[in-house]
Design a protein around this motif. Structure first.
Motif, short mmCIF file in Angstrom:
data_model
loop_
_atom_site.label_atom_id
_atom_site.label_comp_id
_atom_site.label_asym_id
_atom_site.label_seq_id
_atom_site.Cartn_x
_atom_site.Cartn_y
_atom_site.Cartn_z
N LEU A 1 0.83 -1.21 0.00
CA LEU A 1 0.00 0.00 0.00
C LEU A 1 0.86 1.26 0.00
O LEU A 1 0.57 2.23 -0.71
CB LEU A 1 -0.95 -0.01 1.20
CG LEU A 1 -2.05 -1.06 1.15
CD1 LEU A 1 -2.81 -1.10 2.47
CD2 LEU A 1 -3.00 -0.81 -0.01
N GLU A 2 1.93 1.23 0.78
CA GLU A 2 2.84 2.38 0.84
C GLU A 2 3.51 2.61 -0.52
O GLU A 2 3.58 3.74 -1.00
CB GLU A 2 3.89 2.12 1.91
CG GLU A 2 4.96 3.17 1.99
CD GLU A 2 6.08 2.78 2.95
OE1 GLU A 2 6.69 3.69 3.49
OE2 GLU A 2 6.33 1.57 3.14
N LEU B 1 0.92 3.95 -2.94
CA LEU B 1 0.60 5.34 -2.58
C LEU B 1 1.71 6.28 -3.05
O LEU B 1 1.43 7.35 -3.63
CB LEU B 1 0.39 5.48 -1.07
CG LEU B 1 0.10 6.88 -0.55
CD1 LEU B 1 -1.19 7.43 -1.16
CD2 LEU B 1 0.01 6.88 0.97
N LEU C 1 1.37 6.67 -6.80
CA LEU C 1 0.25 7.53 -7.17
C LEU C 1 0.56 9.00 -6.88
O LEU C 1 0.26 9.87 -7.70
CB LEU C 1 -1.01 7.09 -6.44
CG LEU C 1 -1.59 5.74 -6.85
CD1 LEU C 1 -2.73 5.34 -5.93
CD2 LEU C 1 -2.04 5.77 -8.30
N LEU C 2 1.12 9.26 -5.71
CA LEU C 2 1.44 10.64 -5.35
C LEU C 2 2.50 11.23 -6.29
O LEU C 2 2.40 12.39 -6.70
CB LEU C 2 1.91 10.73 -3.89
CG LEU C 2 0.83 10.46 -2.84
CD1 LEU C 2 1.46 10.35 -1.45
CD2 LEU C 2 -0.26 11.51 -2.89
N VAL D 1 4.55 11.13 3.58
CA VAL D 1 4.30 9.70 3.83
C VAL D 1 5.54 9.07 4.44
O VAL D 1 5.45 8.33 5.43
CB VAL D 1 3.91 8.98 2.52
CG1 VAL D 1 3.95 7.47 2.69
CG2 VAL D 1 2.53 9.42 2.06
#
Length: 153
Positions: free
Chosen positions: A88-89, A92, A95-96, A108
């Motif tokens: 997930l990290e 993420l 995506l960021l 993050v």
């Protein structure tokens, strides 16, 4: 039994990701939306279970353990949340970065350190801190490679 099943699933996902990449190369020139979509799908798949296996292997090497990367140590069995948090990290961060939110990527990364600080601070011999840093950096490197892969497509 569980380890061999996970390896089989990881191998299947790698084959699927490579297949997506091959389709992108064979059907669409680099820079087209089709090539980029295939690259994104392949990268997201690779950032899941296959990346977890690679991070586990790096941690095994760092621990100096002779056990295979797929075998779960007692510490890993007790802390299975990383098998979800890691992918997930990485996704993420991908995506960021794709959205151009570099400050959010930094946030993050910083938040992960802040959240883990109390646990690491209690560690007397520094092993948890080393494991945290090695695992996190390996994971972040994989995310950066994924970002580079998508940007090239």
């Amino acid at each position: 039994m569980l380890v061999s099943t996970e390896r089989g699933e990881a191998a299947a996902l790698i084959v699927l990701a490579v297949g997506c990449g091959a389709c992108a190369v064979l059907t669409a020139p680099v820079g087209t939306p089709t090539a980029r979509a295939c690259a994104v799908v392949g990268v997201v798949i690779l950032l899941g279970a296959p990346a977890n296996g690679l991070v586990s292997a790096v941690l095994s090497l760092a621990r100096g353990s002779n056990a295979s990367a797929g075998a779960l140590s007692p510490l890993v069995v007790a802390m299975r949340g990383g098998r979800w948090i890691g992918p997930l990290e990485r996704i993420l961060i991908l995506l960021l970065a794709a959205a151009g939110a570099q400050a959010a990527v930094a946030a993050v990364i910083a938040a992960k350190g802040v959240i883990r600080f109390p646990e690491i601070n209690k560690d007397q011999d520094g092993r948890k801190a080393e494991e945290f840093l090695i695992g996190s950096m390996t994971s972040w490197i994989l995310a950066v490679l994924a970002i580079a892969g998508v940007s090239v497509a």
